[in-house]
Design a protein around this motif. Structure first.
Motif, PDB file in Angstrom:
ATOM      1  N   THR A  31       0.831  -1.198   0.000  1.00 53.69           N
ATOM      2  CA  THR A  31       0.000   0.000   0.000  1.00 53.69           C
ATOM      3  C   THR A  31       0.870   1.253   0.000  1.00 53.69           C
ATOM      4  O   THR A  31       2.085   1.184   0.118  1.00 53.69           O
ATOM      5  N   LYS A  32       0.203   2.373  -0.110  1.00 55.35           N
ATOM      6  CA  LYS A  32       0.890   3.655  -0.193  1.00 55.35           C
ATOM      7  C   LYS A  32       1.545   4.032   1.132  1.00 55.35           C
ATOM      8  O   LYS A  32       1.302   3.403   2.160  1.00 55.35           O
ATOM      9  N   ILE A  33       2.361   5.051   1.075  1.00 53.91           N
ATOM     10  CA  ILE A  33       3.106   5.416   2.279  1.00 53.91           C
ATOM     11  C   ILE A  33       2.172   5.961   3.363  1.00 53.91           C
ATOM     12  O   ILE A  33       2.394   5.715   4.541  1.00 53.91           O
ATOM     13  N   PHE A  34       1.095   6.645   2.966  1.00 50.89           N
ATOM     14  CA  PHE A  34       0.218   7.251   3.971  1.00 50.89           C
ATOM     15  C   PHE A  34      -1.241   6.819   3.873  1.00 50.89           C
ATOM     16  O   PHE A  34      -2.096   7.395   4.540  1.00 50.89           O
ATOM     17  N   SER A  35      -1.551   5.866   2.987  1.00 55.97           N
ATOM     18  CA  SER A  35      -2.947   5.416   2.897  1.00 55.97           C
ATOM     19  C   SER A  35      -2.981   3.926   2.614  1.00 55.97           C
ATOM     20  O   SER A  35      -1.970   3.337   2.219  1.00 55.97           O
ATOM     21  N   GLY A  36      -4.148   3.337   2.768  1.00 51.97           N
ATOM     22  CA  GLY A  36      -4.313   1.903   2.550  1.00 51.97           C
ATOM     23  C   GLY A  36      -4.692   1.549   1.124  1.00 51.97           C
ATOM     24  O   GLY A  36      -5.266   0.501   0.871  1.00 51.97           O
ATOM     25  N   VAL A  58      -1.484   8.405   7.645  1.00 54.85           N
ATOM     26  CA  VAL A  58      -0.952   7.541   8.708  1.00 54.85           C
ATOM     27  C   VAL A  58       0.157   6.702   8.055  1.00 54.85           C
ATOM     28  O   VAL A  58      -0.039   6.128   6.988  1.00 54.85           O
ATOM     29  N   LEU A  59       1.314   6.657   8.690  1.00 57.48           N
ATOM     30  CA  LEU A  59       2.495   6.072   8.062  1.00 57.48           C
ATOM     31  C   LEU A  59       2.438   4.541   8.004  1.00 57.48           C
ATOM     32  O   LEU A  59       2.096   3.879   8.972  1.00 57.48           O
ATOM     33  N   ASN A  60       2.795   4.020   6.834  1.00 55.41           N
ATOM     34  CA  ASN A  60       2.872   2.583   6.569  1.00 55.41           C
ATOM     35  C   ASN A  60       4.094   1.994   7.279  1.00 55.41           C
ATOM     36  O   ASN A  60       5.214   2.442   7.063  1.00 55.41           O
TER      37      ASN A  60
END
Lengths: 484, 95, 477
Positions: free
Chosen positions: C19-24, C50-52
């Motif tokens: 997933t992305k760095i800040f989203s799902g 929110v950080l992965n």
């Protein structure tokens, strides 16, 4: 019905003496009757409200209802509400039908609180009078010449006028407490991180905090119970054990140490306001509290610090309003630059543009250290002042605002004088502390609030102090004659 | 501190907000007033003070690397000013 | 007078997350426009990052592999500018406190080793894509890529030739794939190399640099840098000045061209992102990650040479990618006698050759380590000869089954029955009396002729050792 306390409403709903449909319809009727004049709502959502009221009645009948099930609520138009226009009182978002719910909205939906509508505010929460709204100013129910305060002015007005039993607000530099003071209602800004910011259109992310706006401290405690709590979608949401904000209501104030900062009673404070606040503190003393003098020496630096930091964050937060993916787009943009510049200058109001520009400037090459970094250092100094003060007291009391509600139009030409209306509330936001405004009297026909500030996570204590005060005073029960 | 036309134009570019020729003086005056308020900070002694970016001394929480979002571009683009073929549209950009 | 070349590289490695760095939202490549752009990626009002967690471990792995300082407290900042593919009007990146600090990487060019400094590596989100031509007269914006996690690895300006630059880039490319933190796919933009090139007279301060961007093969990177060095030297020698700018490489004409740039300098107004908190990495986390680190390519090569007795060349081929090395080690593990030389020979010739011929990666190989080892085991236990094994390998490659199945169905089993071999020998000797005479008259080279005839008569299946032995015995009778 609008004269009932929330506790009474809840009891009657649970006992089946009234239904949520009746209660909701009653408020919708009052809104139709009064709001054309008051202009406290940006949108009224009768169909949604009635549908939710029906569901709430089913929930009540099933016996699985919460304390607040069936009690209608008005959301500040900064909370994204699925399928409902969420404008932030800006032309930029006049066409924005939010495709999702803010965390606060979904929490209150789960409880079963019918949504009456969305309340008016200063555009993007930038202001202290609700005059910068694209939809025109909201009037103060106590005096239609006066502003209701801001930015949550619509929310304060609907509670004061009985156009909603409960409302949500947000407070970045005083936007819950100052309108609460101006409209004679109770409003609390919790500790930063207590209520999720997910789905709240951001103004200044490290300051923004949502909270309840109600008649009494008890109502606020109940609503905060439904609003607060950990949300994994907000990185700044605090992971704490669930708190019952009503848990301490009923405790004696005997031995409570009340700090009174000398700096909060100096130059600039209206003498009549001072008298009201000092009387209120004396009342609390009578309840067994002990008054001690404390100092907040950097209070005067809080205002410039805030007006650097909040606009700096805002200048970046509001860059997404560019006319590309949602919101207002100018007619026939001739190229990309034209699209950006015209969409933003046509879609945003004067004060919002001013803060974006000043914020961009404070972050720009050559000014970052002198403005932004300096302001961040002052922020720490202001916070440390509070930490030190709380070594010798449990709560701090003082004025919420230097004056009662001023007149509509009085300060619109002079932004910096408007900024000073927040000088007592801003330090609390810089530090991220909880603070509450409690109705404490009047100057002529305009209400005045008592400001109570506590250490981090002292909401239950603040609410109890306010509640004890409200047991021996009736300021919070008064309503403007024409709305009774 | 007093801002001139050059600064206003620079700020206008940084913030992508048009300032019309006839508004420049008024905008400059109001922004300058705000900067005067800022100048109150100058005298404060902040030596050795750590800048404070967040009110609470918390650290970043981490999210599990699991897909939780589904395609909803049609819903999101219903409210877009201009979208076609699944794309958001802007005036042609020459690269 | 000579010129000194100064090159620094900025490499953007896309991290292999789900997933992305800040989203799902998924980062899978090639999806329809905006189907993987969730409200957070689109920068919608009220949305928060929110950080992965996966990006932290991957970044720390690279830091450890580069012997770098790990940012115990790293901070995300906002880099502010307006562009349609940048939905929030800022890129979330790391400015003052990157997750990976100073490190180093050793390269080798023409047998000479050189240590290149790594300035830093920081996490950031990718932007979306502008699409031209999909809708007439307009630019389309696809935000699927927006928010994809990138690790930007910045080298010191220690590289002094195009060859060194490419050696560094290749080494980093190999490393990130070994670590499993980036798939290294340059065509899909998972590994992007930007080169800052300048020249100066020895002893003088750094010259003005040009940045070469968007080149998606090592060969073209080398050519572009070479061209750029020549261009700058010619320009300076003819009294001109190098302009700081971004240049694009035109591979058809082998030249670099100036990208039209805005004249205004950028003022990105970096400041700490108030929606994200400092990322703290503990000693414990670093130790855990260190313990889970795969063996790095240089160490693996050295081990293959020292422990397995392989040549530098073979060790190089077998460690060419982590997949290759893992395949090899798995084959060795699965062969009965753990005959490393035999395994290495088959991997470097038969297997690698077949991959190259088909243009396949190890992962795309039609045979797995089990099949490969299965065949090698049949060589080891004399069921088939090395020659027959080639047939078996080809059949396995074509999907005809396992070695045992192929040996069975094609009847390739080696003849080891000495009676049967004797019969073949007798037959061949009987049919070639004059050659037998010649042999006995001293022409010993006839032996090879007999072996060839006997093997031919056996359809290649007779055990060559036994054939030799029996043949010699018969001829000496």
């Amino acid at each position: 019905m609008h004269n009932l306390t929330i506790k009474q409403m809840s009891e009657k709903l649970h006992a089946g003496e009234i239904t949520s449909v009746q209660l909701t319809q009653h408020y919708l009727d009052r809104i139709s009757k009064y709001d054309t004049e008051l202009n406290a709502y940006v949108s009224v959502t009768p169909e949604l409200a009635m549908m939710m009221a029906e569901q709430a009645d089913k929930k009540l009948a099933s016996g699985e209802a919460d304390l607040l099930t069936g009690i209608p609520v008005a959301h500040k138009d900064i909370f994204c509400t699925d399928g409902v226009k969420t404008s932030c009182s800006s032309k930029m978002l006049d066409n924005f039908i939010a495709p999702y719910d803010a965390h606060v909205v979904s929490q209150l939906k789960k409880v079963g609180m019918p949504i009456l509508g969305k309340t008016n505010m200063d555009e993007f929460a930038m202001g202290s009078s609700s005059e910068s709204s694209y939809y025109g100013p909201t009037k103060n129910p106590w005096n239609h010449q006066a502003v209701p305060g801001g930015s949550s002015g619509g929310a304060a007005a609907v509670i004061a006028a009985g156009l909603a039993p409960m409302a949500t607000g947000t407070d970045t530099g005083g936007s819950i407490r100052q309108p609460a003071s101006f409209c004679g209602i109770t409003g609390i800004k919790p500790t930063y991180g207590s209520v999720s910011r997910f789905g709240i259109v951001a103004y200044a992310s490290s300051f923004d905090q949502a909270g309840p706006m109600t008649r009494s401290a008890q109502d606020s405690a109940w609503l905060l119970n439904a609003m607060a709590g950990f949300d994994e979608r907000d990185s700044t949401s605090l992971q704490r054990e669930a708190v019952d904000y009503a848990a301490e209501l009923g405790q004696s104030l005997k031995g409570l140490k009340v700090g009174v900062p000398a700096e909060y009673f100096g130059e600039g404070l209206d003498a009549d306001v001072e008298a009201v606040v000092r009387d209120a503190i004396a009342e609390v003393e009578k309840l067994g509290a002990e008054v001690v003098e404390v100092h907040l020496p950097n209070k005067d630096l809080a205002v410039p610090s805030y007006y650097v930091l909040a606009p700096a964050e805002a200048s970046s937060n509001l860059s997404r309003f560019d006319g590309v993916r949602f919101g207002y787009r100018c007619e026939n943009p001739k190229d990309l630059e034209d699209l950006y510049k015209r969409s933003r200058s046509e879609g945003l109001g004067a004060e919002v543009k001013r803060r974006i520009m000043v914020g961009a400037y404070a972050l720009s090459a050559g000014y970052y250290d002198a403005y932004y970094l300096k302001a961040q250092k002052l922020r720490r100094m202001v916070r440390d002042d509070f930490t030190k003060a709380f070594e010798s007291c449990d709560v701090i009391m003082g004025p919420v605002a230097p004056t009662p509600a001023f007149n509509i139009g009085e300060k619109t030409d002079d932004p910096t004088s408007m900024y000073l209306a927040d000088l007592y509330t801003i330090p609390v936001n810089l530090a991220g502390l909880p603070g509450i405004s409690v109705p404490a009297g009047f100057v002529n026909d305009r209400p005045v609030g008592l400001h109570i500030v506590g250490p981090y996570f002292s909401e239950t204590k603040l609410l109890n102090v306010a509640h004890q005060y409200q047991q021996v005073t009736d300021w919070h029960t008064r309503m403007p004659a024409q709305y009774q | 501190m007093s801002l001139g036309k050059t600064e206003v134009e620079y700020i206008s570019r940084l913030s992508a907000i048009a300032v019309e020729e006839n508004e420049v003086d008024q905008v400059a005056a109001k922004l300058s007033n705000i900067l005067d308020l800022f100048s109150q900070m100058e005298a404060a002694d902040t030596d050795g003070v750590e800048p404070m970016a967040h009110p609470l001394d918390q650290v970043q929480r981490l999210r599990a690397d699991v897909v939780t979002e589904q395609d909803q571009h049609e819903k999101l683009q219903e409210i877009a000013p201009s979208a076609e073929a699944g794309l958001y549209l802007v005036p042609q950009v020459i690269e | 007078m000579s010129w000194e070349v100064v090159i620094g590289l900025e490499i953007h490695a896309q991290l292999t997350t789900n997933t992305k760095i800040f989203s799902g939202a998924s980062i899978a490549y090639g999806a329809q426009p905006n189907t993987q752009a969730c409200p957070i990626d689109v920068g919608m009002p009220g949305m928060l990052p929110v950080l992965n967690e996966a990006v932290i471990g991957k970044s720390v792995m690279l830091g450890l592999a580069l012997d770098a300082e790990i940012g115990r407290k790293s901070v995300f900042d906002r880099k502010n500018y307006f562009y349609p593919d940048l939905p929030k009007g800022y890129q979330t990146s790391q400015f003052n406190y990157p997750i990976v600090g100073k490190g180093k990487l050793e390269i080798e060019v023409d047998g000479v080793k050189k240590t290149i400094g790594v300035t830093r590596a920081h996490l950031e989100e990718d932007a979306g894509k502008s699409i031209h031509g999909a809708v007439a007269g307009q630019t389309g914006i696809d935000l699927n890529r927006a928010g994809t996690p990138l690790l930007e690895i910045v080298s010191d300006p220690d590289l002094s030739s195009a060859k060194e630059a490419v050696a560094y880039a290749r080494k980093m490319h190999e490393l990130v794939q070994y670590l499993g933190i980036c798939d290294g796919n340059m065509q899909e933009g998972s590994f992007r190399v930007d080169s800052n090139v300048s020249v100066r007279r020895p002893g003088e301060p750094l010259g003005t640099r040009a940045e070469l961007k968007n080149i998606n093969s090592f060969r073209f990177i080398e050519k572009a840098i070479e061209f750029e060095i020549e261009r700058q030297i010619e320009l300076l020698e003819s009294g001109g000045k190098v302009v700081q700018e971004t240049r694009l490489y035109d591979s058809e004409n082998d030249v670099t061209r100036s990208m039209r740039t805005k004249e205004e300098a950028n003022d990105y107004r970096y400041f700490p992102c108030p929606d994200l908190l400092p990322v703290v990495i503990t000693e414990e986390t670093i130790e855990q990650i260190n313990a889970s680190m795969p063996e790095l390519p240089d160490a693996k090569r050295a081990r293959y040479v020292a422990d397995f007795g392989l040549s530098d060349y073979d060790a190089g081929v077998l460690t060419g990618s982590r997949d290759m090395a893992e395949f090899f080690e798995s084959v060795v593990e699965k062969t009965a006698a753990k005959d490393i030389k035999l395994c290495a020979n088959w991997m470097t010739s038969g297997f690698s050759g077949a991959l190259n011929k088909g243009g396949l990666t190890v992962k795309q190989s039609p045979i797995d380590a089990d099949k490969m080892a299965g065949m090698l085991n049949r060589i080891i236990d004399n069921t088939i000869s090395g020659k027959i094994a080639k047939q078996v390998f080809d059949a396995m490659w074509n999907g005809e089954g396992s070695a045992d199945e192929i040996i069975e169905s094609k009847g390739l089993k080696q003849i080891t029955d000495s009676g049967a071999i004797e019969a073949l020998v007798d037959e061949v000797l009987a049919n070639n009396p004059s050659q037998v005479e010649a042999y006995k008259g001293g022409q010993e080279k006839m032996l090879g002729y007999f072996v060839g005839q006997i093997m031919k008569a056996s359809g290649g299946q007779a055990n060559p050792g036994q054939v030799n032995q029996i043949l010699k015995a018969k001829l000496s009778d």
